[in-house]
Design a protein around this motif. Structure first.
Motif, PDB file in Angstrom:
ATOM      1  N   GLU A   1      12.035 100.483 -28.851  1.00  0.00           N
ATOM      2  CA  GLU A   1      12.544 101.794 -29.258  1.00  0.00           C
ATOM      3  C   GLU A   1      11.726 102.351 -30.422  1.00  0.00           C
ATOM      4  OE1 GLU A   1      16.655 100.865 -29.883  1.00  0.00           O
ATOM      5  OE2 GLU A   1      17.198 101.296 -27.799  1.00  0.00           O
TER       6      GLU A   1
ATOM      7  N   VAL B   1      10.776  96.505 -21.467  1.00  0.00           N
ATOM      8  CA  VAL B   1      10.941  95.203 -22.123  1.00  0.00           C
ATOM      9  C   VAL B   1      11.060  94.150 -21.031  1.00  0.00           C
ATOM     10  CG1 VAL B   1      12.430  93.778 -23.602  1.00  0.00           C
ATOM     11  CG2 VAL B   1      12.161  96.242 -24.077  1.00  0.00           C
TER      12      VAL B   1
ATOM     13  N   VAL C   1      14.056  94.877 -27.708  1.00  0.00           N
ATOM     14  CA  VAL C   1      14.511  96.229 -27.349  1.00  0.00           C
ATOM     15  C   VAL C   1      14.368  97.152 -28.565  1.00  0.00           C
ATOM     16  CG1 VAL C   1      16.477  97.629 -26.589  1.00  0.00           C
ATOM     17  CG2 VAL C   1      16.083  95.389 -25.549  1.00  0.00           C
TER      18      VAL C   1
ATOM     19  N   TYR D   1      17.215  91.253 -27.871  1.00  0.00           N
ATOM     20  CA  TYR D   1      17.746  92.388 -28.634  1.00  0.00           C
ATOM     21  C   TYR D   1      16.659  92.921 -29.574  1.00  0.00           C
ATOM     22  CZ  TYR D   1      20.896  95.164 -31.502  1.00  0.00           C
ATOM     23  OH  TYR D   1      21.500  96.210 -32.163  1.00  0.00           O
TER      24      TYR D   1
ATOM     25  N   THR E   1      15.001  97.654 -19.755  1.00  0.00           N
ATOM     26  CA  THR E   1      14.983  96.210 -20.040  1.00  0.00           C
ATOM     27  C   THR E   1      15.178  95.400 -18.763  1.00  0.00           C
ATOM     28  OG1 THR E   1      15.937  96.693 -22.196  1.00  0.00           O
ATOM     29  CG2 THR E   1      16.013  94.395 -21.461  1.00  0.00           C
TER      30      THR E   1
ATOM     31  N   VAL F   1      22.628  92.759 -24.835  1.00  0.00           N
ATOM     32  CA  VAL F   1      21.514  93.671 -24.558  1.00  0.00           C
ATOM     33  C   VAL F   1      21.841  94.699 -23.471  1.00  0.00           C
ATOM     34  CG1 VAL F   1      19.077  93.769 -23.899  1.00  0.00           C
ATOM     35  CG2 VAL F   1      19.935  91.789 -25.162  1.00  0.00           C
TER      36      VAL F   1
ATOM     37  N   PRO G   1      20.969  94.582 -20.028  1.00  0.00           N
ATOM     38  CA  PRO G   1      19.696  94.871 -19.359  1.00  0.00           C
ATOM     39  C   PRO G   1      19.867  95.854 -18.199  1.00  0.00           C
ATOM     40  CG  PRO G   1      20.450  92.654 -18.817  1.00  0.00           C
ATOM     41  CD  PRO G   1      21.386  93.175 -19.858  1.00  0.00           C
TER      42      PRO G   1
END
Ligand SMILES: Nc1nc2c(ncn2[C@@H]2O[C@H](COP(=O)(O)OP(=O)(O)OP(=O)(O)O)[C@@H](O)[C@H]2O)c(=O)[nH]1
Ligand SMILES: [Mg+2]
Length: 435
Positions: A316, A323, A312, A309, A239, A348, A350
């Motif tokens: 997945e 991302v 992500v 979020y 991310t 998140v 990142p």
């Protein structure tokens, strides 16, 4: 790109070269003078020795009163050596004077022998230097310079750099290089050039070029890491969050990176964390459509952390590698801007937070990079609009000021207008080595 700064760096190189040249000429003149003085000096010295000999002789004559006034001695070497022992008996001072005068005259003769009129000026200079060096340490600097000239080399000293370095400092500051960074660059150059003088370099231009190269490289390359490798090897999805003030090119850069990763065989999903600005969703959607990428977006006014979020989770679920999370550049206050980043961080986590700013913003971009880094701990920076005419100060300063590397340069509005930032290439560009 960075033409203004490039010219100024070239100016510095020329300044030092000119100084070195002037100095070489001065040393040449000095060496010539020394050679001339040396050729004349034996005659001068023996003339000077004469009165001393006569004086001591007449003293001796006066002291002994009687005997032979006739052999009022000629000021010859024999006369001196004859009178000296006689002198020793009645006047220690006079004897010492005479001995000095005699030995000086002998030295002068030896020097005269060494300096054949045909000998080269540089040989004469070298001989003169070798002779003087033994007992005249105060003129060591002058001797070294003359010796350097005699061997065809030029020595740069700290005082020679004063003016060019001052000019360079002004040029760097005018080009938006941060003060602390400019000083670091000057220190490195000074260390390199003054340190090198002891080796008596052959080409001043080359030496200055190397010093400039190393000084720039040292500040520009701070914090560099292998970005591609880091992304390839990271657990997926990776991310990336993009932050920076409004209008600098965050959204465009995200679109460019989607293309960049695609070329590396990595899939991407875009997330519009800019829930603040009206029209933000539509704008990034256009990029997503053009690049055939999925966009995750919420209603305007939603929570940016929640959007990212969701992205992500989407990545997945769909085996997406990267991302790319956009954020709003303008909020009610800069505190809100930082609070937004903190929440994204918390929710998140990142992998990388990337600060985006414009190369053309110069000193402002440098200042913002410092503030964003303090507030949100950035991992790297991207400088956009490097294709427009910028001073180069931001590109030089940001890594040193934040300790985090510049990762990419935006060089136009197209999706392919993104360059990996290469510190070596950047320095070469600034020093014009690539043209
Ligand atoms: N010449 C040039 N223009 C660029 C570059 N990067 C972005 N732009 C232009 O800069 C303008 C703003 O870009 P955006 O991507 O919308 O900037 P932003 O940071 O997302 O702006 P906000 O969403 O308002 O905060 C657009 O017109 C872009 O085309 C670049 O590298 N070179
Ligand atoms: Mg935007």
């Amino acid at each position: 790109m960075f033409d203004g700064l490039k010219k100024k760096l070239d100016r510095f190189r020329k300044d030092v070269e000119d100084t070195a040249e002037e100095k070489a000429e001065a040393a040449a003149a000095e060496a010539d003078d020394d050679a001339v003085t040396d050729a004349e000096s034996p005659a001068d010295d023996s003339e000077a020795a004469e009165p001393a000999a006569v004086e001591s002789d007449s003293e001796e004559t006066a002291a002994s009163t009687s005997d032979t006034p006739e052999p009022a001695p000629e000021p010859s070497d024999e006369a001196q050596s004859e009178t000296t022992p006689a002198d020793a008996g009645d006047s220690g001072d006079a004897s010492a004077d005479t001995t000095d005068a005699a030995s000086e005259s002998a030295d002068a003769d030896a020097a005269a022998d060494a300096d054949e009129p045909e000998s080269l000026a540089s040989d004469a200079a070298k001989a003169a230097l070798a002779e003087q060096e033994a007992d005249d340490s105060s003129s060591a600097g002058r001797l070294k310079r003359a010796a350097a000239f005699a061997t065809g080399k030029v020595v740069i000293e700290e005082e020679d750099l004063e003016d060019p370095l001052w000019e360079l400092e002004m040029a760097l500051l005018q080009s938006d290089v941060e003060m602390q960074v400019a000083e670091e660059i000057l220190d490195t150059i000074r260390d390199k050039l003054v340190g090198e003088t002891r080796k008596q370099v052959q080409s001043t231009g080359q030496l200055v070029e190397e010093a400039l190269h190393d000084a720039l490289y040292e500040v520009i390359s701070v914090g560099q890491f292998d970005f591609d490798k880091r992304i390839q090897e990271a657990d997926k999805p990776v991310t990336l969050i993009f932050t920076g003030i409004n209008g600098v090119g965050k959204t465009t850069t995200i679109a460019k990176l989607a293309r960049y990763f695609e070329k590396q065989g990595l899939s991407t999903v875009l997330a519009n964390g800019d829930t603040y600005r009206a029209g933000a969703n539509e704008q990034i959607q256009e990029h997503a459509d053009a690049l055939d990428k999925k966009l995750i977006a919420h209603e305007q006014g939603g929570d940016p952390a929640a959007v990212i979020y969701d992205a992500v989770e989407y990545a997945e679920a769909h085996d997406i590698d990267v991302v790319l999370g956009d954020t709003a550049g303008r909020l009610h206050t800069s505190n809100d801007l930082m609070a937004q980043l903190e929440k994204i961080d918390r929710v998140v986590g990142p992998d990388l937070t990337i600060f985006v700013d414009e190369a053309v913003a110069g000193q402002d971009a440098v200042e913002r990079s410092r503030k964003f880094n303090e507030a949100a701990a950035i991992d790297g920076a991207i400088l956009t609009k490097a294709d427009a005419d910028s001073n180069g100060g931001a590109a030089i300063s940001i890594a040193y000021v934040t300790g985090k590397p510049i990762l990419f340069l935006g060089v136009g509005q197209g999706y392919d207008h993104l360059e990996r930032f290469d510190p070596e290439a950047m320095v070469e560009r600034l020093l014009g080595e690539d043209e």
